[in-house]
Design a protein around this motif. Structure first.
Motif, short mmCIF file in Angstrom:
data_model
loop_
_atom_site.label_atom_id
_atom_site.label_comp_id
_atom_site.label_asym_id
_atom_site.label_seq_id
_atom_site.Cartn_x
_atom_site.Cartn_y
_atom_site.Cartn_z
N UNK A 1 -87.52 0.54 -116.36
CA UNK A 1 -88.66 1.32 -115.88
C UNK A 1 -89.68 0.38 -115.24
N UNK A 2 -90.05 0.62 -113.96
CA UNK A 2 -91.00 -0.27 -113.29
C UNK A 2 -92.43 -0.15 -113.82
N UNK A 3 -92.67 0.88 -114.63
CA UNK A 3 -94.02 1.10 -115.15
C UNK A 3 -94.21 0.45 -116.51
N UNK A 4 -93.31 0.75 -117.45
CA UNK A 4 -93.51 0.23 -118.81
C UNK A 4 -92.48 -0.82 -119.22
N UNK A 5 -91.53 -1.11 -118.34
CA UNK A 5 -90.55 -2.15 -118.63
C UNK A 5 -89.44 -1.75 -119.58
N UNK A 6 -89.43 -0.50 -120.04
CA UNK A 6 -88.39 -0.06 -120.97
C UNK A 6 -87.04 0.00 -120.26
N UNK A 7 -85.98 -0.17 -121.03
CA UNK A 7 -84.64 -0.20 -120.47
C UNK A 7 -83.82 0.96 -121.02
N UNK B 1 -88.82 12.48 -118.30
CA UNK B 1 -89.84 11.50 -118.71
C UNK B 1 -89.88 10.31 -117.75
N UNK B 2 -88.74 9.96 -117.13
CA UNK B 2 -88.70 8.84 -116.21
C UNK B 2 -89.51 9.16 -114.95
#
Length: 565
Positions: free
Chosen positions: A481-487, A359-360
């Motif tokens: 994640x550089x796209x959605x900011x999730x950690x 998914x990443x």
């Protein structure tokens, strides 16, 4: 007696149920022993929870459905179809005989603009009545369901009270055709057709056919009696001209012929024995249970998955038409060796290091940041789909070989798999790499080892010496994640040394029971005189250090790994 309602011109039975413990859904879905899924309402509870989590979004939409051919898939399809109709799904495309490789499902979802798809697979795990079964949901870009969906599914499994089962007959999966039940429709489709059409857009099939049919070239593809057996014939034999004998173990079986459908040096032993014999072919490859993993071999030569993705990335623009304008970027999972980083640095490409989990990569691809990516766990892929893709990787390697040999006449010395690897290492250096898997470790013992390693890291400052290796940093990998900011945190314990060598420890959740301890060891060398050295010999000292640091044998009781890659 079950209550009855009506939906889409179909009677829907409301059946009472109650939560079942342990239905926690991960990125790869839910995996358990087959007999657990066959228990009363176990599968139905999870599928109903999926549809409940999707709510009105899925009503009136179309889904895909299929799997890797393992035991219980055909029976599971009938349950899933009844629940899909009961949830208001308008149409389901089902692979004939319940077959659909994971990357083929991603292609189907993307090509037909489906809402998503259900894949029945436990990936590379064994199949059969006493082995493993699994199911996962892929979303609208063809990618594994994001955490917001998997978390929601699990939440519903803890409070489920009823199943909504449409009263429809069982669907004949043995023939292509459309079945209508009220306003609900099931179309049984050729599981190869959409996927093959996409591959023909990616690769130069004319160049491939010309190369594969050369009288001085031979190949072997081992499907391990898993799902790619249904694809290898139509693609490699019918379309590209390979001989029928080039495909081994090509009939998908419900128990994978009693084997372990994991394409590595241990479980794909028939292919390995062939390629290290006097009957070796120029090119050997294998794929796994659901078709998303791959192994690449030459004549007595193994390409590690870490090297494979790096070599594909280095050659993609020249050899594969899909990449003729260049790569948008590349990415690898954190435990994968830094061979890809070296290509990216020299070729001016952005390289992303992500946690394990496709998914990443999907997020990066959807944002136009990544074209080619890979995991050391034999997963390689590109942005044509949103899953790792075993046959894509095989065709990518065949394309590189075809391109490099296009001006070499029949009978002249060909460029081989080994030649390509040696030339690559001469240009970029070699990252010697190995992975030790300790499967089925008692969970408490594995967790105790991890706590010990955290303590070692806390006491280890930069400059600390481990044998001849000087520590640069020791940490627990986390990723924003550089796209959605999730950690994503706690993704593996890393010991990184000043010479670029790395030791990594990670617990894997891909098994159906216990824990798998994975140990990754890496050492870089720019010295071409050492590049032909056996990896285990090159890494012997740092492997010993890793085992000493972790006290793995003490904590787990394991003196040897289950699998060495």
């Amino acid at each position: 007696m079950a209550a009855v309602s009506s939906l889409q011109g179909i009677e829907v039975k409301i059946i009472s149920t109650k939560p079942i413990d342990g239905q926690k859904t991960g990125t790869s879905g839910l995996r358990k022993k087959t007999n657990i899924f066959m228990g009363e309402h176990y599968l139905a509870n999870w599928v109903q929870s999926l549809f409940d989590s999707l709510g009105n979004e899925v009503k009136g939409k179309a889904l895909g459905l299929g799997g890797d051919g393992r035991y219980f898939n055909k029976e599971a399809v009938q349950t899933i179809l009844k629940l899909a109709a009961g949830a208001g799904v308008k149409k389901v495309y089902v692979g004939m005989n319940a077959i659909m490789a994971t990357p083929a499902m991603s292609a189907l979802i993307r090509g037909r603009k489906l809402y998503g798809g259900l894949i029945m697979s436990a990936s590379h795990n064994p199949g059969g009545p006493k082995e493993d079964w699994g199911i996962k949901f892929n979303y609208s870009s063809g990618e594994p369901a994001p955490e917001r969906i998997t978390d929601a599914i699990y939440g519903y499994t803890t409070k489920i009270s009823e199943l909504k089962m449409a009263d429809i007959p069982e669907t004949d999966l043995s023939k292509i055709g459309t079945h209508s039940y009220g306003d609900f429709e099931v179309e049984v489709i050729d599981p190869v057709e959409d996927y093959l059409a996409l591959l023909e857009e990616v690769f130069d099939f004319g160049m491939l056919r010309k190369f594969i049919t050369r009288p001085d070239f031979s190949l072997t593809f081992d499907a391990l009696h898993a799902v790619t057996g249904a694809y290898a014939g139509p693609i490699l034999v019918d379309k590209l001209g390979a001989s029928a004998s080039a495909v081994r173990n090509g009939v998908p079986l419900e128990d994978f012929g009693g084997g372990h459908p994991d394409p590595n040096l241990t479980y794909a032993h028939e292919l390995v024995e062939l390629q290290w014999s006097d009957k070796a072919t120029d090119f050997g490859a294998a794929s796994d249970g659901d078709g998303d993993r791959n192994m690449i071999l030459g004549n007595a030569f193994f390409i590690t998955p870490s090297d494979s993705v790096a070599i594909i990335a280095a050659n993609a623009q020249e050899a594969i038409p899909y990449f003729k304008t260049g790569l948008k970027g590349v990415a690898r999972s954190m435990p994968t060796s830094e061979a890809l980083d070296r290509v990216a640095e020299k070729e001016g490409l952005k390289c992303f290091e992500v946690p394990t989990g496709w998914k990443f990569f999907g997020n990066l691809m959807d944002a136009g940041l990544c074209s080619v990516c890979g995991e050391e766990s034999f997963g390689t892929g590109a942005d044509h789909v949103r899953e790792k893709d075993g046959l894509w990787a095989v065709l990518a390697w065949l394309s590189i070989l075809a391109y490099r040999n296009k001006d070499i006449a029949v009978g002249e010395k060909k460029v081989t798999v080994e030649d390509i690897a040696m030339e690559h290492w001469a240009k970029y250096g070699r990252n010697f790499f190995s992975r030790f898997d300790y499967e089925g470790v008692e969970s408490d013992a594995a967790n105790s080892m991890v706590e010990h390693l955290r303590a070692v890291q806390a006491d280890s400052k930069p400059g600390t010496k481990f044998g001849d290796y000087e520590l640069k940093t020791a940490d627990e990998f986390s990723y924003t994640d550089p796209v959605d900011g999730s950690v994503a945190s706690k993704q593996g314990l890393r010991f990184i040394f000043t010479d670029g060598s790395r030791i990594i420890f990670r617990l894997s959740g891909t098994g159906s029971s216990g824990a798998t301890v994975r140990l990754y060891i890496e050492q870089y060398s720019a010295d071409s005189s050492k590049h032909s050295q056996d990896a285990q010999a090159a890494l012997a000292e740092i492997i010993k250090i890793a085992l000493d640091i972790s006290q793995l044998a003490k904590f787990t009781g394991r003196e040897k790994p289950t699998v060495i890659t």
